[in-house]
Enzyme design. Structure first.
Site, PDB file in Angstrom:
ATOM      1  CG  ASP A  98       0.048   4.296  -7.109  1.00 52.17           C
ATOM      2  OD1 ASP A  98      -0.284   5.351  -6.160  1.00 52.17           O
ATOM      3  OD2 ASP A  98       1.147   4.147  -7.012  1.00 52.17           O
ATOM      4  CG  HIS A 243      -1.090  -1.001  -4.292  1.00 53.03           C
ATOM      5  ND1 HIS A 243       0.302  -0.736  -3.965  1.00 53.03           N
ATOM      6  CD2 HIS A 243      -0.515  -0.419  -5.527  1.00 53.03           C
ATOM      7  CE1 HIS A 243       1.450  -0.610  -4.406  1.00 53.03           C
ATOM      8  NE2 HIS A 243       0.735  -0.593  -5.325  1.00 53.03           N
TER       9      HIS A 243
END
Length: 285
Positions: A98, A243
């Site tokens: 992300d 991430h």
């Protein structure tokens, strides 16, 4: 006696005729009942609700009536629910990243994935896509799936529905200008959104995808802690959240953990797939 015989014969004929008529009526009644039953059975079979793909017990399902189409209404989503994982059939797992892309952590992650021949899924933030379009193109060119992760990563559940949808629409337009298409998946920031927002996103024909394994890599959790969380929370069909931008020390812990995670899970019999492949949904609109 000659006069009696014809009368008896007539009487017998009448009896036989009456029996024949009764038998014929009985056959007609039975035939009609069978046809009616068959039609009713066929109608029940034809009106049965089509089965939907459901994940494990952690999958939040909001199965309900499909929205009525109209001339200016958006398309029906692949599944009217929020995905947290895929089915448990086969040992498949999806890696997701992300908040990116950036030019520090994202290239390192892409290098590791390429070395191992693995396809992952990147949920992209609009401001990052605008700042690093070449990195978005590299993600797409190397065969990874791309999802929408809002324009500026706000809390959707603290915004109006219109504001949240604008966040999504802006990313769709930005990504289309970079890679030529808009993704079919949305991951709301923090995995949070209101019921009205959920419904509105589905009415746009978009699938909502969250996760089943949170590695907490953004918090600075060590590679060891990340691996502990993966071992504790992962099961077949799992979606792992990591991430590719932000976090402490440019996500060096994510990079270190990823280098350990891939061979370890492969040794356990897991196969890495993209989210669309795991869930059986489209990867683009």
């Amino acid at each position: 006696m000659k006069e009696v015989i014809p009368v008896r014969r007539k009487h017998r004929k009448r009896i036989r005729l009456a029996r024949f008529v009764v038998l014929l009526l009985f056959i007609l009644i039975i035939s009609g009942t069978i046809v009616a039953f068959g039609d009713n059975f066929s109608n029940r079979e034809g009106s049965a609700i089509s089965p939907r793909t459901v994940g494990s017990e952690n999958t939040q399902s909001s199965i309900g009536p499909e929205p009525s189409p109209s001339s200016d209404q958006t398309v029906t989503p692949s599944h009217n629910k929020i995905f947290y994982n895929g089915t448990s059939e086969g040992k498949k797992v999806a890696l997701t990243f992300d908040d990116g892309p950036d030019t520090i952590a994202t290239p390192k992650i892409l290098d590791i994935l390429k070395e191992n021949g693995i396809k992952a899924t990147f949920f992209i933030v609009g401001t990052q896509a605008e700042a690093h379009p070449d990195m978005v193109r590299r993600i797409e060119e190397e065969g990874h799936a791309i999802g929408n992760h809002s324009w500026s990563h706000p809390h959707f559940d603290k915004m109006t529905k219109e504001e949240a949808l604008q966040q999504i629409d802006d990313v769709q337009e930005q990504l289309k200008s970079i890679i030529g298409y808009s993704p079919s998946m949305v991951r709301p920031p923090y995995g949070a959104l209101t019921k009205d927002e959920e419904k509105a996103i589905h009415e746009k024909g978009l699938d909502i995808v969250n996760w089943s394994v949170d590695t907490m890599d953004w918090s600075g959790a060590s590679a060891k802690k990340i691996m502990e969380l993966v071992h504790e929370e992962l099961y077949p069909g799992g979606i792992i959240l990591q991430h590719c931008f932000g976090g402490k020390d440019h996500l060096s812990n994510t990079i270190e953990a990823l280098e350990q995670m891939i061979p370890e899970l492969q040794e356990q019999g897991y196969t890495f797939v993209s989210v669309p492949e795991l869930l059986g949904i489209p990867d683009k609109l």
